[in-house]
Design a protein around this motif. Structure first.
Motif, PDB file in Angstrom:
ATOM      1  N   GLY A  10      15.440  -5.535 -32.340  1.00 62.72           N
ATOM      2  CA  GLY A  10      15.707  -4.862 -33.456  1.00 62.72           C
ATOM      3  C   GLY A  10      16.148  -3.490 -33.090  1.00 62.72           C
ATOM      4  N   GLU A  11      16.499  -3.281 -31.688  1.00 63.04           N
ATOM      5  CA  GLU A  11      17.213  -1.942 -31.365  1.00 63.04           C
ATOM      6  C   GLU A  11      18.536  -2.095 -31.764  1.00 63.04           C
ATOM      7  OE1 GLU A  11      15.362   0.645 -30.068  1.00 63.04           O
ATOM      8  OE2 GLU A  11      13.718  -0.855 -30.391  1.00 63.04           O
ATOM      9  N   SER A  12      18.930  -0.778 -32.407  1.00 66.87           N
ATOM     10  CA  SER A  12      20.344  -0.542 -32.792  1.00 66.87           C
ATOM     11  C   SER A  12      21.464  -0.649 -31.577  1.00 66.87           C
ATOM     12  CB  SER A  12      20.498   0.763 -33.261  1.00 66.87           C
ATOM     13  OG  SER A  12      19.775   0.664 -34.765  1.00 66.87           O
ATOM     14  N   ILE A  13      22.383  -1.182 -31.623  1.00 67.39           N
ATOM     15  CA  ILE A  13      23.776  -0.991 -30.808  1.00 67.39           C
ATOM     16  C   ILE A  13      25.000  -0.573 -31.425  1.00 67.39           C
ATOM     17  CG2 ILE A  13      25.354  -2.095 -29.344  1.00 67.39           C
ATOM     18  CD1 ILE A  13      23.149  -4.491 -29.085  1.00 67.39           C
ATOM     19  N   GLN A  14      25.340   0.560 -31.254  1.00 66.18           N
ATOM     20  CA  GLN A  14      26.620   1.278 -31.698  1.00 66.18           C
ATOM     21  C   GLN A  14      27.684   0.716 -30.865  1.00 66.18           C
ATOM     22  OE1 GLN A  14      24.892   4.023 -34.871  1.00 66.18           O
ATOM     23  NE2 GLN A  14      26.870   3.176 -34.414  1.00 66.18           N
ATOM     24  N   ALA A  15      28.854   0.278 -31.567  1.00 66.22           N
ATOM     25  CA  ALA A  15      30.190  -0.327 -30.957  1.00 66.22           C
ATOM     26  C   ALA A  15      30.686   0.517 -30.112  1.00 66.22           C
ATOM     27  CB  ALA A  15      30.884  -0.637 -32.137  1.00 66.22           C
ATOM     28  N   PHE A  16      30.860   1.991 -30.677  1.00 62.35           N
ATOM     29  CA  PHE A  16      31.589   3.081 -29.848  1.00 62.35           C
ATOM     30  C   PHE A  16      30.764   3.435 -28.570  1.00 62.35           C
ATOM     31  CE2 PHE A  16      29.759   4.773 -33.686  1.00 62.35           C
ATOM     32  CZ  PHE A  16      28.733   5.848 -33.149  1.00 62.35           C
ATOM     33  N   ASP A  17      29.371   3.025 -28.453  1.00 60.90           N
ATOM     34  CA  ASP A  17      28.783   3.353 -27.271  1.00 60.90           C
ATOM     35  C   ASP A  17      29.043   2.486 -26.074  1.00 60.90           C
ATOM     36  OD1 ASP A  17      27.266   5.481 -28.479  1.00 60.90           O
ATOM     37  OD2 ASP A  17      25.561   4.437 -29.068  1.00 60.90           O
ATOM     38  N   LEU A  18      29.802   1.416 -26.261  1.00 63.89           N
ATOM     39  CA  LEU A  18      29.818   0.335 -25.299  1.00 63.89           C
ATOM     40  C   LEU A  18      31.487   0.575 -24.926  1.00 63.89           C
ATOM     41  CD1 LEU A  18      28.492  -2.715 -26.696  1.00 63.89           C
ATOM     42  CD2 LEU A  18      27.336  -1.057 -25.349  1.00 63.89           C
ATOM     43  N   ASN A  19      31.633   0.597 -23.483  1.00 64.57           N
ATOM     44  CA  ASN A  19      32.972   0.701 -22.977  1.00 64.57           C
ATOM     45  C   ASN A  19      33.588  -0.664 -23.040  1.00 64.57           C
ATOM     46  OD1 ASN A  19      32.173  -0.682 -20.543  1.00 64.57           O
ATOM     47  ND2 ASN A  19      31.737   1.077 -19.479  1.00 64.57           N
ATOM     48  N   SER A  20      34.624  -0.888 -22.622  1.00 65.51           N
ATOM     49  CA  SER A  20      35.566  -2.232 -22.688  1.00 65.51           C
ATOM     50  C   SER A  20      34.772  -3.428 -21.945  1.00 65.51           C
ATOM     51  CB  SER A  20      36.888  -2.010 -22.505  1.00 65.51           C
ATOM     52  OG  SER A  20      37.178  -1.524 -21.191  1.00 65.51           O
ATOM     53  N   GLN A  21      34.512  -3.073 -20.852  1.00 60.34           N
ATOM     54  CA  GLN A  21      33.794  -4.210 -19.976  1.00 60.34           C
ATOM     55  C   GLN A  21      32.258  -4.385 -20.737  1.00 60.34           C
ATOM     56  OE1 GLN A  21      33.874  -2.273 -16.241  1.00 60.34           O
ATOM     57  NE2 GLN A  21      35.493  -3.238 -15.649  1.00 60.34           N
ATOM     58  N   GLU A  22      31.701  -3.558 -20.944  1.00 61.11           N
ATOM     59  CA  GLU A  22      30.262  -3.625 -21.725  1.00 61.11           C
ATOM     60  C   GLU A  22      30.636  -4.672 -22.848  1.00 61.11           C
ATOM     61  OE1 GLU A  22      27.825   0.345 -20.122  1.00 61.11           O
ATOM     62  OE2 GLU A  22      29.180   0.541 -22.020  1.00 61.11           O
ATOM     63  N   TRP A  23      31.458  -4.337 -23.696  1.00 64.53           N
ATOM     64  CA  TRP A  23      31.907  -4.982 -24.972  1.00 64.53           C
ATOM     65  C   TRP A  23      32.072  -6.378 -24.654  1.00 64.53           C
ATOM     66  CZ3 TRP A  23      31.424  -3.803 -29.842  1.00 64.53           C
ATOM     67  CH2 TRP A  23      32.205  -4.585 -30.963  1.00 64.53           C
ATOM     68  N   VAL A  24      32.789  -6.655 -23.682  1.00 63.61           N
ATOM     69  CA  VAL A  24      33.113  -8.137 -23.442  1.00 63.61           C
ATOM     70  C   VAL A  24      31.851  -8.865 -22.847  1.00 63.61           C
ATOM     71  CG1 VAL A  24      34.513  -9.838 -21.665  1.00 63.61           C
ATOM     72  CG2 VAL A  24      35.502  -7.701 -22.914  1.00 63.61           C
ATOM     73  N   LEU A  25      31.147  -8.083 -22.120  1.00 62.44           N
ATOM     74  CA  LEU A  25      29.866  -8.706 -21.678  1.00 62.44           C
ATOM     75  C   LEU A  25      29.061  -9.062 -22.734  1.00 62.44           C
ATOM     76  CD1 LEU A  25      28.156  -9.578 -19.103  1.00 62.44           C
ATOM     77  CD2 LEU A  25      27.303  -7.250 -19.129  1.00 62.44           C
TER      78      LEU A  25
END
Length: 353
Positions: A10-25
Motif C-alpha cells: 500500500g505504499e505509494s510509488i511515483q513514476a518520476f521518482d524512478l530512473n530508467s533502469q529502476e523503471w524497467v526493473l
C-alpha cells in the motif's frame, strides 16, 4: 495516465521518482508478480512510457473506474509541482485522496504538507464552470486544505479566497505562469502582455509558492523601494537646459506606482530631496508662486535661474535624457502606503534579506 500507484504494502510509488533502469526493473517484477495497483480503483497496473519519454501508470483494465484520462501536459505540471514542493522541504505526492468533514471525497492533483500546513494544487486543463470551481475550493477549505489553481484557460474569478494563475507555454518550450492585473481575463487577452502583472517561468513561480512569496495584496509593514527619476527641459526664462525630478517610482514586490512630486505629501518630498547625491545639477524643490494658478505650490525649479517649472510642462522632460537620481528603501508604514495606492491581487514578491 496517473503518475502514482500502490505496491503490495500500500505504499505509494511515483513514476518520476524512478530512473530508467529502476523503471524497467519494476516493470519486469510487476509483469510477474502483478503486485502494483491503481490508487483510484485498485485495478492492476501497466507501466508505460509516452512518445515524449514521460513515465506513467495505466489501468490494465479500466472496468468501472470513472477516473478521467489526463494529458501529458497535465502530468508534466503535476511532476513540476511535486518537485518544487520537495525542493522547499515539503512532503508532496500526486493524486492524493481525502474526505471533507461532510463526507465528500476529493482527489488532489498534488497535495503538499509541511507541519500543520496542507496545500493542494489543482491543474485545470479542461473547461470547468465557475460554480464547480468555487464548490471544489470550498470543499478543500472545509477539509483544512489551502488550494491553488493552475488554469489553462482564463476567465475564472481569481480572488483572495481563490488563488490562481494561468499557465501558458508548452512542454517543448517550457511552461510559464501568468498572473493577471484584473480578477478575470478573457480568452482574447491571453497574448496581451499588458493584461498580466507578472509572467515568469512556471518552475520559478512554483518555487515562490512553496517559499511563501506568492501573496495577496500588500502588508503595511512591507518594505518598498523608491526610485527618483529625472529628465531635462529648457527653461522658459533663461533658456538654459535644466534637470528636474520627473517622477518618483515606488516598487513593492510585483507592484509599481509612479507619482510626481505634486502627488506626494511634503514630508515624503523632503525624504526624496534628502536622498539626492551632492553635485547633482537638479533644480531646487521648494514652494513657488504661480501666476497661472494664482497660488504657491511645491515645484521644480530651474537649476540656473530658479524659475518655476510649471507642473503642466514637466511631462516634456519625462523622456528627455532620463536619469535615476537616487534609489533607497522605505517602509510603507512610514507614510508611503498611500503612494503605492490600492493594490489587491496575487503576485510573486522578491526574496527577502
Amino acid at each position: 495516465m496517473p503518475l502514482r500507484c500502490l505496491d503490495a504494502e500500500g505504499e505509494s510509488i511515483q513514476a518520476f521518482d524512478l530512473n530508467s533502469q529502476e523503471w524497467v526493473l519494476l516493470r519486469n517484477v510487476n509483469a510477474q508478480a502483478r503486485h502494483l495497483r491503481m490508487p483510484c480503483c485498485t485495478a492492476r497496473v501497466v507501466m508505460k512510457v509516452s512518445s515524449h519519454g514521460l513515465q506513467f501508470f495505466a489501468h490494465q483494465s479500466r472496468g468501472i473506474c470513472t477516473t478521467a484520462p489526463e494529458t501529458e501536459e497535465h502530468l508534466s505540471l503535476k511532476k513540476l509541482a511535486v518537485e518544487a514542493a520537495r525542493r522547499a522541504g515539503w512532503d508532496a505526492s500526486t493524486e492524493v485522496r481525502g474526505t471533507s468533514p461532510t463526507g465528500e471525497e476529493w482527489t488532489a492533483d498534488v497535495l503538499a504538507s509541511k507541519g500543520k500546513h496542507r496545500v493542494a494544487l489543482e491543474i485545470q486543463w479542461s473547461p470547468q464552470t465557475t460554480e464547480e470551481t468555487l464548490r471544489r475550493q470550498e470543499r478543500y477549505r472545509h477539509s483544512g486544505v489551502r488550494c491553488l489553481w493552475l488554469f489553462r484557460r482564463p476567465g475564472y474569478p481569481i480572488s483572495k479566497e481563490l488563488p490562481a494563475v494561468c499557465v501558458g507555454g508548452d512542454r517543448q518550450n517550457g511552461f510559464e505562469a501568468k498572473i493577471p492585473h484584473a480578477n478575470t481575463i478573457s480568452l482574447r487577452g491571453m497574448d496581451d502582455a499588458t493584461r498580466w502583472r507578472q509572467v515568469l517561468p512556471l518552475t520559478s513561480f512554483l518555487d515562490a509558492v512553496f517559499a511563501q512569496r506568492f501573496r495577496f495584496g500588500i502588508d503595511a509593514e512591507t518594505s518598498a523601494t523608491v526610485t527618483v527619476q529625472s529628465g531635462t527641459i529648457w527653461c522658459w526664462r533663461c533658456g538654459a537646459e535644466t534637470r528636474i525630478i520627473t517622477f518618483v517610482e515606488v516598487t513593492v514586490g510585483p507592484y509599481k506606482s509612479q507619482r510626481t512630486i505634486h502627488d506626494l505629501p511634503d514630508n515624503l518630498v523632503e525624504q526624496v530631496v534628502q536622498k539626492l547625491a551632492p553635485g547633482e545639477q537638479v533644480g531646487v524643490i521648494k514652494p513657488r508662486f504661480s501666476r497661472t494658478v494664482e497660488h504657491s505650490y511645491l515645484s521644480n525649479g530651474c537649476f540656473h535661474c530658479d524659475a518655476l517649472i510649471g507642473e503642466f510642462f514637466e511631462h516634456d522632460a519625462w523622456y528627455s535624457d532620463p536619469k535615476v537620481l537616487a534609489t533607497f528603501p522605505v517602509k510603507l508604514a512610514d507614510g508611503w502606503r498611500e503612494a503605492i495606492g490600492s493594490r489587491d491581487g496575487w503576485g510573486v514578491h522578491p526574496q527577502g534579506p
